[in-house]
Every structure is written in C-alpha cells, then in structure tokens.
Design an enzyme around this catalytic site. Structure first.
Site, PDB file in Angstrom:
ATOM      1  N   ASN A   9     -17.632  79.638 -23.653  1.00  0.00           N
ATOM      2  CA  ASN A   9     -18.994  79.163 -23.401  1.00  0.00           C
ATOM      3  C   ASN A   9     -18.931  77.644 -23.314  1.00  0.00           C
ATOM      4  O   ASN A   9     -18.778  76.976 -24.333  1.00  0.00           O
ATOM      5  CB  ASN A   9     -19.892  79.624 -24.561  1.00  0.00           C
ATOM      6  CG  ASN A   9     -21.293  79.046 -24.489  1.00  0.00           C
ATOM      7  OD1 ASN A   9     -21.680  78.460 -23.474  1.00  0.00           O
ATOM      8  ND2 ASN A   9     -22.047  79.212 -25.561  1.00  0.00           N
ATOM      9  N   TRP A  10     -19.016  77.148 -22.092  1.00  0.00           N
ATOM     10  CA  TRP A  10     -18.904  75.695 -21.915  1.00  0.00           C
ATOM     11  C   TRP A  10     -20.181  74.965 -22.305  1.00  0.00           C
ATOM     12  O   TRP A  10     -20.206  73.738 -22.336  1.00  0.00           O
ATOM     13  CB  TRP A  10     -18.526  75.377 -20.460  1.00  0.00           C
ATOM     14  CG  TRP A  10     -17.053  75.475 -20.185  1.00  0.00           C
ATOM     15  CD1 TRP A  10     -16.123  76.160 -20.921  1.00  0.00           C
ATOM     16  CD2 TRP A  10     -16.329  74.872 -19.103  1.00  0.00           C
ATOM     17  NE1 TRP A  10     -14.871  76.013 -20.366  1.00  0.00           N
ATOM     18  CE2 TRP A  10     -14.973  75.230 -19.248  1.00  0.00           C
ATOM     19  CE3 TRP A  10     -16.696  74.079 -18.019  1.00  0.00           C
ATOM     20  CZ2 TRP A  10     -13.984  74.805 -18.349  1.00  0.00           C
ATOM     21  CZ3 TRP A  10     -15.712  73.664 -17.127  1.00  0.00           C
ATOM     22  CH2 TRP A  10     -14.371  74.016 -17.297  1.00  0.00           C
ATOM     23  N   LYS A  11     -21.278  75.710 -22.527  1.00  0.00           N
ATOM     24  CA  LYS A  11     -22.569  75.075 -22.845  1.00  0.00           C
ATOM     25  C   LYS A  11     -22.890  74.018 -21.791  1.00  0.00           C
ATOM     26  O   LYS A  11     -22.586  74.219 -20.619  1.00  0.00           O
ATOM     27  CB  LYS A  11     -22.533  74.526 -24.280  1.00  0.00           C
ATOM     28  CG  LYS A  11     -22.060  75.593 -25.280  1.00  0.00           C
ATOM     29  CD  LYS A  11     -22.248  75.205 -26.707  1.00  0.00           C
ATOM     30  CE  LYS A  11     -21.764  76.343 -27.600  1.00  0.00           C
ATOM     31  NZ  LYS A  11     -21.984  76.082 -29.027  1.00  0.00           N
ATOM     32  N   HIS A  93     -28.269  83.298 -27.083  1.00  0.00           N
ATOM     33  CA  HIS A  93     -27.452  82.400 -27.910  1.00  0.00           C
ATOM     34  C   HIS A  93     -28.372  81.675 -28.894  1.00  0.00           C
ATOM     35  O   HIS A  93     -29.518  81.378 -28.568  1.00  0.00           O
ATOM     36  CB  HIS A  93     -26.714  81.400 -27.016  1.00  0.00           C
ATOM     37  CG  HIS A  93     -25.698  80.591 -27.758  1.00  0.00           C
ATOM     38  ND1 HIS A  93     -26.054  79.522 -28.556  1.00  0.00           N
ATOM     39  CD2 HIS A  93     -24.355  80.714 -27.854  1.00  0.00           C
ATOM     40  CE1 HIS A  93     -24.949  79.027 -29.094  1.00  0.00           C
ATOM     41  NE2 HIS A  93     -23.912  79.726 -28.696  1.00  0.00           N
ATOM     42  N   GLU A  95     -28.577  78.746 -29.736  1.00  0.00           N
ATOM     43  CA  GLU A  95     -29.128  77.484 -29.214  1.00  0.00           C
ATOM     44  C   GLU A  95     -30.310  77.753 -28.285  1.00  0.00           C
ATOM     45  O   GLU A  95     -31.244  76.950 -28.214  1.00  0.00           O
ATOM     46  CB  GLU A  95     -28.009  76.685 -28.515  1.00  0.00           C
ATOM     47  CG  GLU A  95     -27.036  76.111 -29.545  1.00  0.00           C
ATOM     48  CD  GLU A  95     -25.615  75.889 -29.049  1.00  0.00           C
ATOM     49  OE1 GLU A  95     -25.380  75.910 -27.824  1.00  0.00           O
ATOM     50  OE2 GLU A  95     -24.734  75.697 -29.908  1.00  0.00           O
ATOM     51  N   GLU A 163     -22.480  85.588 -34.073  1.00  0.00           N
ATOM     52  CA  GLU A 163     -22.223  84.158 -34.216  1.00  0.00           C
ATOM     53  C   GLU A 163     -23.095  83.585 -35.327  1.00  0.00           C
ATOM     54  O   GLU A 163     -24.268  83.237 -35.086  1.00  0.00           O
ATOM     55  CB  GLU A 163     -22.544  83.418 -32.911  1.00  0.00           C
ATOM     56  CG  GLU A 163     -21.731  83.861 -31.728  1.00  0.00           C
ATOM     57  CD  GLU A 163     -21.676  82.778 -30.663  1.00  0.00           C
ATOM     58  OE1 GLU A 163     -20.571  82.340 -30.341  1.00  0.00           O
ATOM     59  OE2 GLU A 163     -22.745  82.347 -30.200  1.00  0.00           O
ATOM     60  N   GLY A 169     -20.059  75.244 -33.871  1.00  0.00           N
ATOM     61  CA  GLY A 169     -19.874  73.813 -33.648  1.00  0.00           C
ATOM     62  C   GLY A 169     -19.704  73.000 -34.915  1.00  0.00           C
ATOM     63  O   GLY A 169     -19.767  71.771 -34.886  1.00  0.00           O
ATOM     64  N   SER A 209     -16.791  78.365 -34.160  1.00  0.00           N
ATOM     65  CA  SER A 209     -15.622  77.571 -34.561  1.00  0.00           C
ATOM     66  C   SER A 209     -14.304  78.340 -34.477  1.00  0.00           C
ATOM     67  O   SER A 209     -13.406  78.118 -35.289  1.00  0.00           O
ATOM     68  CB  SER A 209     -15.829  76.978 -35.969  1.00  0.00           C
ATOM     69  OG  SER A 209     -16.937  76.102 -35.971  1.00  0.00           O
TER      70      SER A 209
END
Ligand code: PGA
Length: 249
Positions: A9-11, A93, A95, A163, A169, A209
């Site tokens: 997942n490159w975000k 997600h 976020e 997650e 992160g 992570s």
C-alpha cells in the site's frame, strides 16, 4: 488451500519515476510462489498496469466510491479502476475511516461495488490503542467484520486485512499472540457466517509495521495468509525480502 498474498500500500506516495521499483520487484521475483499486489495512488495505476502486464505482479487501488458513476467530484468508481488496469482495491483502511469518516456500512457498499466491477476487495479492520487497552479488541473487530463484509463475499473476491491502528506506521508491531488471537477469531467468525468452504477460503492478511526483519515471525502464525505492507512496500529493497519470507512460510 489459500494462496499467500503479499500486498503493498503506497498510500499517498510515489511518482511516475518510482515505478522502476516495480521493475526491480519483478526482476527479483520472476515466478512468485505467492500472489503479489501493489496498491498505488490512482495516478500511477494505468502506467503501472501496463508495466507489469507480462508478470504476475498485480496493481490495485486504495479506495473506490460505492456508486457506479455520477456526480461525485473527486471520487473514482470501481469500474474506472478496473478500466485503468487495477485488479483489486483496498477498502476501509483505518486512514480512510479516520480521515474521511468512512463507517463500516460505507465500506460494505464499496466492497459490493468493487465486486460488481470485478475487483478483489481488500477490506481492512483494526482496533485503536484505546479500544485494545480497554479490552474491546475482539468486540470491535467482530463488529467491523460483520458490518463491512458483504453477504456476497467469496475467497476469490474478498480479502480481509487485520491492521491494528496503533501498529500502522508506528514501528510498533502486534505480538504473534495478539495476531494469532485476532486471526483465529476472524477465521471462526467467517466460517460461522459463510460456512466452512467460503469462510475457510477468504484470505486474512496482517498489516501494521511489517518489515523485512519481522515478516517471517508473522507469517509463521496460523491463519496469517500474507501481509498488507505500507512503508516497506515503497522500495524493492524492503518489499522483496518480505515476499521471500512469505514464499518460504
Ligand atoms: P505500515 O502500513 O506497514 O507502514 O505500518 C500498513 C498499512 O497501513 O497498510
């Protein structure tokens, strides 16, 4: 038998120039023994999909709208992602849930839209640190699972990613005991809802992570079918050892 899946997942990271990382991943894994997926920013999906056309590496997106088309400025429909060359999409997600107030009902509608368009939905679940500390992890995860996963889910089109929000992160990883507890719980709940065949076929990823130096211990946990990797998916140097650890598990 569930096929392992290493998903990145490159975000909101990456420019066209960074797609050379895909070449390096493909060169390092000419015939991967696991499914490989990189979920890229929307701007990179089409060029990336063209770049990986002759390889097993697949390209995904990070969100879609629940509607098929219409007046939704700034949003992207699942069918448009498919058209651009995506084969999967991350949904719900943490976020997105936190920054865009996405609730589980919305995530479920998005998962239905993704499935209708022919995309695999990677549905994310996770508790906050406050919820874990209060002893509510399984209750929170169970409620998110029930409400976010559509009745139409199957092993072919649905992937679940656990997650923990506090592990994303942060460099702080859940213990193997914590991962085993949640993944075992998710597996049992999926089987209870969908039956042994479908509930046993839906892949469960761990995310938060995951790094080259901790991947092997995570992949050794029962009912961990792979990982959803953020920061360590940005470069082939970090992502390839994670893929290798998964292939060896
Ligand atoms: P991280 O992100 O690997 O950078 O912790 C994981 C994710 O958010 O999917």
């Amino acid at each position: 038998m569930r096929r392992k899946l290493a998903a990145g997942n490159w975000k909101m990271n990456g420019r066209l120039a960074d797609l050379d990382q895909l070449d390096r991943i493909m060169a390092a894994c000419p015939a991967p023994a696991a499914d490989l997926l990189l979920c890229l920013p929307a701007t990179l999906i089409h060029p990336a999909a063209a770049r990986v056309a002759d390889h097993a590496l697949r390209i995904g997106a990070q969100d879609c709208h629940q509607a098929g088309a219409g007046a939704h400025t700034g949003d992207i429909a699942a069918g448009q992602l498919m058209d651009a060359g995506a084969s999967a999409v991350i949904l719900g997600h943490s976020e997105r849930r936190a920054d865009h107030q996405e609730d589980s009902a919305t995530v479920r509608a998005k998962a239905e839209a993704a499935q209708a368009a022919g995309l695999i939905g990677v549905i994310c679940l996770g508790e906050t640190l406050a919820e874990r500390d209060a002893g509510h992890t399984l209750e929170v995860i169970g409620a998110q699972l029930d409400a976010s996963v559509p009745d139409s889910a199957t092993g072919a089109v649905t992937v679940i990613a656990y997650e923990p929000v506090w592990a994303i992160g942060t460099g702080r990883i859940a213990t193997t005991e914590q991962i085993a507890e949640v993944h075992g719980f998710l597996r049992a709940r999926l089987i209870a809802r969908f039956g042994a065949a479908t509930g046993g076929a839906i892949r469960l990823l761990y995310g938060g992570s995951v790094k080259p130096d901790n991947a092997a211990q995570i992949f050794a946990v029962t009912d961990v079918d792979g990982a959803l990797v953020g920061g360590a998916s940005l470069t082939a140097d970090d992502f390839c050892p994670i893929i290798a650890a998964l292939e060896a598990s």
